[in-house]
Design a protein around this motif. Structure first.
Motif, PDB file in Angstrom:
ATOM      1  N   GLY A 116       0.795  -1.226   0.000  1.00 12.44           N
ATOM      2  CA  GLY A 116       0.000   0.000   0.000  1.00 12.44           C
ATOM      3  C   GLY A 116       0.819   1.264   0.000  1.00 12.44           C
ATOM      4  O   GLY A 116       0.485   2.235  -0.686  1.00 12.44           O
ATOM      5  N   ILE A 117       1.923   1.275   0.753  1.00 12.91           N
ATOM      6  CA  ILE A 117       2.703   2.507   0.857  1.00 12.91           C
ATOM      7  C   ILE A 117       3.386   2.843  -0.462  1.00 12.91           C
ATOM      8  O   ILE A 117       3.496   4.013  -0.837  1.00 12.91           O
ATOM      9  N   ALA A 118       3.838   1.826  -1.207  1.00  9.92           N
ATOM     10  CA  ALA A 118       4.468   2.080  -2.508  1.00  9.92           C
ATOM     11  C   ALA A 118       3.459   2.686  -3.484  1.00  9.92           C
ATOM     12  O   ALA A 118       3.766   3.643  -4.204  1.00  9.92           O
ATOM     13  N   GLU A 119       2.260   2.151  -3.484  1.00 11.56           N
ATOM     14  CA  GLU A 119       1.218   2.688  -4.360  1.00 11.56           C
ATOM     15  C   GLU A 119       0.847   4.116  -3.947  1.00 11.56           C
ATOM     16  O   GLU A 119       0.691   5.004  -4.790  1.00 11.56           O
ATOM     17  N   PHE A 120       0.712   4.328  -2.652  1.00 11.87           N
ATOM     18  CA  PHE A 120       0.376   5.661  -2.142  1.00 11.87           C
ATOM     19  C   PHE A 120       1.467   6.670  -2.523  1.00 11.87           C
ATOM     20  O   PHE A 120       1.172   7.757  -3.016  1.00 11.87           O
ATOM     21  N   ALA A 121       2.721   6.291  -2.325  1.00  9.27           N
ATOM     22  CA  ALA A 121       3.843   7.175  -2.653  1.00  9.27           C
ATOM     23  C   ALA A 121       3.843   7.535  -4.136  1.00  9.27           C
ATOM     24  O   ALA A 121       4.093   8.679  -4.504  1.00  9.27           O
ATOM     25  N   ALA A 122       3.544   6.559  -4.991  1.00  6.74           N
ATOM     26  CA  ALA A 122       3.549   6.799  -6.435  1.00  6.74           C
ATOM     27  C   ALA A 122       2.440   7.762  -6.859  1.00  6.74           C
ATOM     28  O   ALA A 122       2.581   8.474  -7.847  1.00  6.74           O
ATOM     29  N   ARG A 123       1.370   7.794  -6.108  1.00  3.21           N
ATOM     30  CA  ARG A 123       0.230   8.654  -6.450  1.00  3.21           C
ATOM     31  C   ARG A 123       0.430  10.117  -6.066  1.00  3.21           C
ATOM     32  O   ARG A 123      -0.239  10.996  -6.608  1.00  3.21           O
ATOM     33  N   LEU A 124       1.283  10.396  -5.100  1.00  2.00           N
ATOM     34  CA  LEU A 124       1.337  11.729  -4.499  1.00  2.00           C
ATOM     35  C   LEU A 124       2.013  12.814  -5.326  1.00  2.00           C
ATOM     36  O   LEU A 124       1.459  13.903  -5.484  1.00  2.00           O
ATOM     37  N   PRO A 125       3.221  12.582  -5.862  1.00  2.00           N
ATOM     38  CA  PRO A 125       3.907  13.671  -6.567  1.00  2.00           C
ATOM     39  C   PRO A 125       3.252  14.024  -7.904  1.00  2.00           C
ATOM     40  O   PRO A 125       2.669  13.162  -8.571  1.00  2.00           O
ATOM     41  N   SER A 126       3.414  15.287  -8.299  1.00  2.87           N
ATOM     42  CA  SER A 126       2.882  15.740  -9.583  1.00  2.87           C
ATOM     43  C   SER A 126       3.750  15.255 -10.742  1.00  2.87           C
ATOM     44  O   SER A 126       3.280  15.197 -11.873  1.00  2.87           O
ATOM     45  N   ARG A 127       4.996  14.914 -10.446  1.00  2.00           N
ATOM     46  CA  ARG A 127       5.923  14.406 -11.459  1.00  2.00           C
ATOM     47  C   ARG A 127       6.477  13.063 -11.002  1.00  2.00           C
ATOM     48  O   ARG A 127       6.619  12.830  -9.807  1.00  2.00           O
ATOM     49  N   PRO A 128       6.849  12.205 -11.956  1.00  5.06           N
ATOM     50  CA  PRO A 128       7.405  10.894 -11.585  1.00  5.06           C
ATOM     51  C   PRO A 128       8.707  11.047 -10.789  1.00  5.06           C
ATOM     52  O   PRO A 128       9.464  11.999 -10.993  1.00  5.06           O
ATOM     53  N   VAL A 129       8.941  10.105  -9.899  1.00  5.00           N
ATOM     54  CA  VAL A 129      10.185  10.061  -9.138  1.00  5.00           C
ATOM     55  C   VAL A 129      11.147   9.159  -9.918  1.00  5.00           C
ATOM     56  O   VAL A 129      10.844   8.002 -10.174  1.00  5.00           O
ATOM     57  N   PHE A 130      12.287   9.728 -10.304  1.00  4.57           N
ATOM     58  CA  PHE A 130      13.248   8.979 -11.109  1.00  4.57           C
ATOM     59  C   PHE A 130      14.315   8.365 -10.218  1.00  4.57           C
ATOM     60  O   PHE A 130      15.419   8.881 -10.099  1.00  4.57           O
ATOM     61  N   ASP A 131      13.948   7.291  -9.585  1.00  8.75           N
ATOM     62  CA  ASP A 131      14.864   6.505  -8.771  1.00  8.75           C
ATOM     63  C   ASP A 131      14.526   5.054  -9.059  1.00  8.75           C
ATOM     64  O   ASP A 131      13.354   4.670  -8.988  1.00  8.75           O
ATOM     65  N   PRO A 132      15.515   4.227  -9.379  1.00 10.14           N
ATOM     66  CA  PRO A 132      15.214   2.843  -9.754  1.00 10.14           C
ATOM     67  C   PRO A 132      14.534   2.026  -8.654  1.00 10.14           C
ATOM     68  O   PRO A 132      13.863   1.045  -8.946  1.00 10.14           O
ATOM     69  N   GLU A 133      14.657   2.453  -7.423  1.00  7.29           N
ATOM     70  CA  GLU A 133      14.067   1.714  -6.304  1.00  7.29           C
ATOM     71  C   GLU A 133      12.709   2.263  -5.869  1.00  7.29           C
ATOM     72  O   GLU A 133      12.055   1.692  -5.006  1.00  7.29           O
ATOM     73  N   PHE A 134      12.300   3.389  -6.444  1.00 10.33           N
ATOM     74  CA  PHE A 134      11.090   4.049  -5.951  1.00 10.33           C
ATOM     75  C   PHE A 134       9.858   3.156  -6.032  1.00 10.33           C
ATOM     76  O   PHE A 134       9.096   3.055  -5.069  1.00 10.33           O
ATOM     77  N   ARG A 135       9.620   2.496  -7.134  1.00  9.01           N
ATOM     78  CA  ARG A 135       8.415   1.659  -7.291  1.00  9.01           C
ATOM     79  C   ARG A 135       8.399   0.483  -6.315  1.00  9.01           C
ATOM     80  O   ARG A 135       7.335   0.055  -5.887  1.00  9.01           O
ATOM     81  N   LYS A 136       9.589  -0.011  -5.972  1.00  9.28           N
ATOM     82  CA  LYS A 136       9.670  -1.121  -4.999  1.00  9.28           C
ATOM     83  C   LYS A 136       9.419  -0.618  -3.572  1.00  9.28           C
ATOM     84  O   LYS A 136       8.968  -1.372  -2.731  1.00  9.28           O
ATOM     85  N   TYR A 137       9.791   0.629  -3.337  1.00 12.31           N
ATOM     86  CA  TYR A 137       9.712   1.247  -2.019  1.00 12.31           C
ATOM     87  C   TYR A 137      10.297   0.307  -0.960  1.00 12.31           C
ATOM     88  O   TYR A 137       9.593  -0.258  -0.125  1.00 12.31           O
ATOM     89  N   PRO A 138      11.621   0.118  -1.006  1.00 13.91           N
ATOM     90  CA  PRO A 138      12.265  -0.833  -0.097  1.00 13.91           C
ATOM     91  C   PRO A 138      12.105  -0.432   1.369  1.00 13.91           C
ATOM     92  O   PRO A 138      11.686   0.697   1.672  1.00 13.91           O
ATOM     93  N   THR A 139      12.445  -1.331   2.255  1.00 13.05           N
ATOM     94  CA  THR A 139      12.316  -1.042   3.685  1.00 13.05           C
ATOM     95  C   THR A 139      13.066   0.234   4.042  1.00 13.05           C
ATOM     96  O   THR A 139      14.155   0.491   3.561  1.00 13.05           O
ATOM     97  N   CYS A 140      12.433   1.023   4.840  1.00 10.32           N
ATOM     98  CA  CYS A 140      12.903   2.313   5.354  1.00 10.32           C
ATOM     99  C   CYS A 140      12.972   3.406   4.281  1.00 10.32           C
ATOM    100  O   CYS A 140      13.433   4.503   4.546  1.00 10.32           O
ATOM    101  N   ALA A 141      12.498   3.114   3.079  1.00  8.28           N
ATOM    102  CA  ALA A 141      12.417   4.158   2.052  1.00  8.28           C
ATOM    103  C   ALA A 141      11.475   5.249   2.558  1.00  8.28           C
ATOM    104  O   ALA A 141      10.477   4.970   3.237  1.00  8.28           O
TER     105      ALA A 141
END
Length: 170
Positions: A116-141
């Motif tokens: 849920g937190i990865a999906e929530f994080a992806a929805r919030l910014p107006s622009r995509p986050v360009f980090d290869p790990e962002f979609r995975k949202y690893p522990t402590c991200a």
């Protein structure tokens, strides 16, 4: 401290938890050594940048509570209101948004779980986050995102400005 007319969210996935006891209930799993170190690193990162929450919305799971405890050890300027909420335990992105809308302070930290937190994080910014790990949202991200709103009840997906995306080195 956030400027007037702004709200800041510090969105954190719990640090790495222990799987040493396979019979332990998921809700009761503590952080492992790597998780403890990563959460302390996150606390140092936030404190070094003056990104200290005024309110914390945290899942009731042991690993999320312990993540906050390690972060809080480095947060010395403020003593935020802390709310442990059953609704955040494995919450969906929609549930996380509804919980956030109940926040009362300008700078809020929310600590939860994947997916849920990865999906929530992806929805919030107006622009995509360009980090290869962002979609995975690893522990402590941790995503730090600002909104130009007067009250959390006005928060909407896709209207945030990303300030930082933190991943621990440990």
């Amino acid at each position: 401290m956030t400027p007037l007319g702004h709200r800041r969210l510090i969105l954190t996935r719990h640090a790495k938890s222990s799987w040493d006891n396979p019979l332990m209930e998921d809700h009761d799993r503590p952080l492992n050594a790597r998780g403890n170190a990563a959460a302390r690193e996150l606390g140092d990162f936030l404190a070094s940048r003056g990104l200290e929450p005024e309110e914390v919305l945290c899942s009731t799971a042991k690993r999320t509570r312990e993540t906050w405890d390690r972060v809080a050890a480095a947060v010395i300027e403020t003593r935020p209101e802390v709310h442990y909420l059953d609704a955040l335990y494995h919450a969906s992105a929609d549930t996380m948004l509804e919980v956030l809308k109940t926040a009362t302070q300008p700078c809020v930290m929310m600590i939860g779980h994947n997916p849920g937190i990865a999906e929530f994080a992806a929805r919030l910014p107006s622009r995509p986050v360009f980090d290869p790990e962002f979609r995975k949202y690893p522990t402590c991200a941790t995503l730090i995102v600002d909104f130009q709103i007067e009250d959390w009840s006005q928060v909407k997906p896709g209207f945030g400005s990303m300030l930082e995306f933190f991943r621990p080195t440990r």
